[in-house]
Motif scaffolding. Structure first.
Motif, PDB file in Angstrom:
ATOM      1  N   ILE A  75       0.497  -1.260  -0.047  1.00  0.00           N
ATOM      2  CA  ILE A  75       0.293   0.181   0.174  1.00  0.00           C
ATOM      3  C   ILE A  75       0.809   1.611   0.004  1.00  0.00           C
ATOM      4  N   ILE A  76       0.444   2.610  -0.696  1.00  0.00           N
ATOM      5  CA  ILE A  76       1.796   3.605  -0.910  1.00  0.00           C
ATOM      6  C   ILE A  76       1.334   4.067   0.641  1.00  0.00           C
ATOM      7  N   PRO A  77       2.616   4.950   0.963  1.00  0.00           N
ATOM      8  CA  PRO A  77       2.633   5.579   2.045  1.00  0.00           C
ATOM      9  C   PRO A  77       1.809   6.437   2.386  1.00  0.00           C
ATOM     10  N   GLU A  78       0.835   7.109   1.402  1.00  0.00           N
ATOM     11  CA  GLU A  78       0.133   8.269   1.814  1.00  0.00           C
ATOM     12  C   GLU A  78      -1.265   7.748   2.620  1.00  0.00           C
ATOM     13  N   LEU A  79      -1.691   6.500   2.456  1.00  0.00           N
ATOM     14  CA  LEU A  79      -2.590   5.990   2.968  1.00  0.00           C
ATOM     15  C   LEU A  79      -1.877   4.248   3.943  1.00  0.00           C
ATOM     16  N   LYS A  80      -1.156   5.028   4.036  1.00  0.00           N
ATOM     17  CA  LYS A  80      -0.627   3.381   5.072  1.00  0.00           C
ATOM     18  C   LYS A  80      -1.510   2.928   6.440  1.00  0.00           C
ATOM     19  N   PRO A  81      -2.055   1.484   5.844  1.00  0.00           N
ATOM     20  CA  PRO A  81      -2.999   1.268   6.954  1.00  0.00           C
ATOM     21  C   PRO A  81      -2.778   1.572   8.904  1.00  0.00           C
ATOM     22  N   GLN A  82      -3.589   2.122   9.104  1.00  0.00           N
ATOM     23  CA  GLN A  82      -3.382   1.980  10.919  1.00  0.00           C
ATOM     24  C   GLN A  82      -4.284   0.873  11.567  1.00  0.00           C
ATOM     25  N   SER A  83      -3.488   0.544  12.804  1.00  0.00           N
ATOM     26  CA  SER A  83      -4.169  -0.634  13.579  1.00  0.00           C
ATOM     27  C   SER A  83      -5.125  -1.658  13.354  1.00  0.00           C
ATOM     28  N   GLN A  84      -5.895  -0.152  13.484  1.00  0.00           N
ATOM     29  CA  GLN A  84      -7.985  -1.079  13.161  1.00  0.00           C
ATOM     30  C   GLN A  84      -8.342  -1.499  11.776  1.00  0.00           C
ATOM     31  N   ASP A  85      -7.580  -1.130  10.796  1.00  0.00           N
ATOM     32  CA  ASP A  85      -7.557  -1.519   9.668  1.00  0.00           C
ATOM     33  C   ASP A  85      -7.387  -3.037   9.053  1.00  0.00           C
ATOM     34  N   TYR A  86      -8.210  -3.126   7.944  1.00  0.00           N
ATOM     35  CA  TYR A  86      -7.649  -4.526   7.878  1.00  0.00           C
ATOM     36  C   TYR A  86      -7.083  -4.311   6.052  1.00  0.00           C
ATOM     37  N   VAL A  87      -6.366  -5.230   6.140  1.00  0.00           N
ATOM     38  CA  VAL A  87      -6.156  -4.852   4.751  1.00  0.00           C
ATOM     39  C   VAL A  87      -6.216  -7.216   4.391  1.00  0.00           C
ATOM     40  N   LEU A  88      -6.320  -7.392   2.833  1.00  0.00           N
ATOM     41  CA  LEU A  88      -6.494  -8.532   1.919  1.00  0.00           C
ATOM     42  C   LEU A  88      -6.065  -8.283   1.046  1.00  0.00           C
ATOM     43  N   LYS A  89      -5.665  -9.228   0.770  1.00  0.00           N
ATOM     44  CA  LYS A  89      -5.528  -9.688  -0.090  1.00  0.00           C
ATOM     45  C   LYS A  89      -6.125  -9.941  -1.426  1.00  0.00           C
ATOM     46  N   LYS A  90      -6.082  -9.846  -2.666  1.00  0.00           N
ATOM     47  CA  LYS A  90      -6.359  -9.804  -3.664  1.00  0.00           C
ATOM     48  C   LYS A  90      -6.292 -10.729  -4.805  1.00  0.00           C
ATOM     49  N   ARG A  91      -6.119 -11.290  -5.847  1.00  0.00           N
ATOM     50  CA  ARG A  91      -5.607 -12.105  -6.823  1.00  0.00           C
ATOM     51  C   ARG A  91      -6.366 -12.732  -7.787  1.00  0.00           C
ATOM     52  N   THR A  92      -7.900 -10.941  -8.049  1.00  0.00           N
ATOM     53  CA  THR A  92      -8.601 -11.674  -9.587  1.00  0.00           C
ATOM     54  C   THR A  92      -9.120  -9.683  -9.651  1.00  0.00           C
ATOM     55  N   TYR A  93      -9.848  -8.876 -10.516  1.00  0.00           N
ATOM     56  CA  TYR A  93     -10.050  -7.654 -10.752  1.00  0.00           C
ATOM     57  C   TYR A  93     -10.943  -7.425  -8.903  1.00  0.00           C
ATOM     58  N   CYS A  94     -11.714  -8.577  -8.572  1.00  0.00           N
ATOM     59  CA  CYS A  94     -12.273  -7.558  -7.880  1.00  0.00           C
ATOM     60  C   CYS A  94     -12.336  -8.391  -6.215  1.00  0.00           C
ATOM     61  N   ALA A  95     -13.024  -7.683  -5.757  1.00  0.00           N
ATOM     62  CA  ALA A  95     -12.143  -7.018  -3.522  1.00  0.00           C
ATOM     63  C   ALA A  95     -13.339  -8.569  -3.520  1.00  0.00           C
ATOM     64  N   PHE A  96     -13.991  -9.021  -4.312  1.00  0.00           N
ATOM     65  CA  PHE A  96     -14.897 -10.187  -3.086  1.00  0.00           C
ATOM     66  C   PHE A  96     -14.452 -11.588  -3.605  1.00  0.00           C
ATOM     67  N   PHE A  97     -13.663 -12.102  -5.150  1.00  0.00           N
ATOM     68  CA  PHE A  97     -13.683 -12.902  -5.101  1.00  0.00           C
ATOM     69  C   PHE A  97     -12.533 -13.806  -4.254  1.00  0.00           C
ATOM     70  N   GLN A  98     -12.435 -14.390  -3.062  1.00  0.00           N
ATOM     71  CA  GLN A  98     -11.927 -15.612  -2.298  1.00  0.00           C
ATOM     72  C   GLN A  98     -10.543 -14.432  -1.095  1.00  0.00           C
ATOM     73  N   THR A  99     -11.246 -13.652  -1.650  1.00  0.00           N
ATOM     74  CA  THR A  99     -10.689 -12.424  -0.044  1.00  0.00           C
ATOM     75  C   THR A  99     -11.452 -13.172   0.862  1.00  0.00           C
ATOM     76  N   GLY A 100     -12.185 -13.236   1.445  1.00  0.00           N
ATOM     77  CA  GLY A 100     -13.050 -13.032   2.758  1.00  0.00           C
ATOM     78  C   GLY A 100     -13.760 -11.441   2.689  1.00  0.00           C
ATOM     79  N   LEU A 101     -14.004 -10.795   1.969  1.00  0.00           N
ATOM     80  CA  LEU A 101     -14.533  -9.217   1.772  1.00  0.00           C
ATOM     81  C   LEU A 101     -15.778  -9.636   2.336  1.00  0.00           C
ATOM     82  N   ASP A 102     -16.717 -10.344   1.911  1.00  0.00           N
ATOM     83  CA  ASP A 102     -17.800 -10.555   2.396  1.00  0.00           C
ATOM     84  C   ASP A 102     -18.231 -10.841   3.952  1.00  0.00           C
TER      85      ASP A 102
END
Length: 179
Positions: A75-102
């Motif tokens: 993630i770019i440094p200007e938008l660095k996640p805070q400790s309470q944020d969630y970071v999910l990895k995605k391997r396709t165009y869709c943020a929902f596909f096999q990421t656990g987002l839903d």
């Protein structure tokens, strides 16, 4: 209704790296403003980041980019996640596909998703479709998303609005609703 902000692919390879995009760089201030307000108002922030493995089929289209464990996938440094944020990895165009987002959104009782990030006409639009099909109300602040041209961004926003009932709402108006 409970909301969450989802930051899509604001990683080095899409902003300043392999696919360097001046439009992606221009959305950073508005995205920072939205994230600051989200944190202040205890709105969950979820990063969904392109993170590829060597045999991902998407690499056949775009070549190697955002490889897991590399600078390009960070993630770019200007938008660095805070400790309470969630970071999910995605391997396709869709943020929902096999990421656990839903599952995460449902655990958080989220009904409205606020999509930000890049690329509007690829990953954001696919994520908007999946959000809609999963029963979420989709909101996109136009100043927090970018394609490689302003025309592509505008046509993608219109497409999402027409086909997925996406609400196009400015950051300032979203923040007002939180106050």
């Amino acid at each position: 209704m409970k909301e969450a902000v989802i930051v899509i692919d604001m990683v080095n390879d899409f902003v300043t790296g392999k696919f360097k995009n001046e439009y992606a760089q221009q959305i950073i201030p508005a995205t920072q403003q939205l994230l600051t307000a989200a944190h202040y108002h205890h709105v969950p922030v979820i990063y969904c980041c392109d993170t590829h493995l060597p045999h991902d089929f998407e690499l056949k289209v775009w070549g190697e980019h955002c490889m897991d464990g590399t600078w390009g996938a960070q993630i770019i440094p200007e938008l660095k996640p805070q400790s309470q944020d969630y970071v999910l990895k995605k391997r396709t165009y869709c943020a929902f596909f096999q990421t656990g987002l839903d599952s995460l959104l449902r655990e958080l009782n989220v009904k409205n998703i606020i999509l930000t990030g890049v690329v509007t006409n690829i990953c954001v639009i696919n994520s908007a479709a999946a959000g809609f099909f999963n029963g979420y109300h989709v909101i996109v602040p136009p100043e927090t998303t970018a394609s490689t041209t302003t025309d592509k961004t505008q046509s993608s926003l219109k497409y999402m609005q027409h086909n997925y009932a996406t609400e196009i709402t400015a950051v300032k108006d979203i923040i007002k609703q939180w106050q």
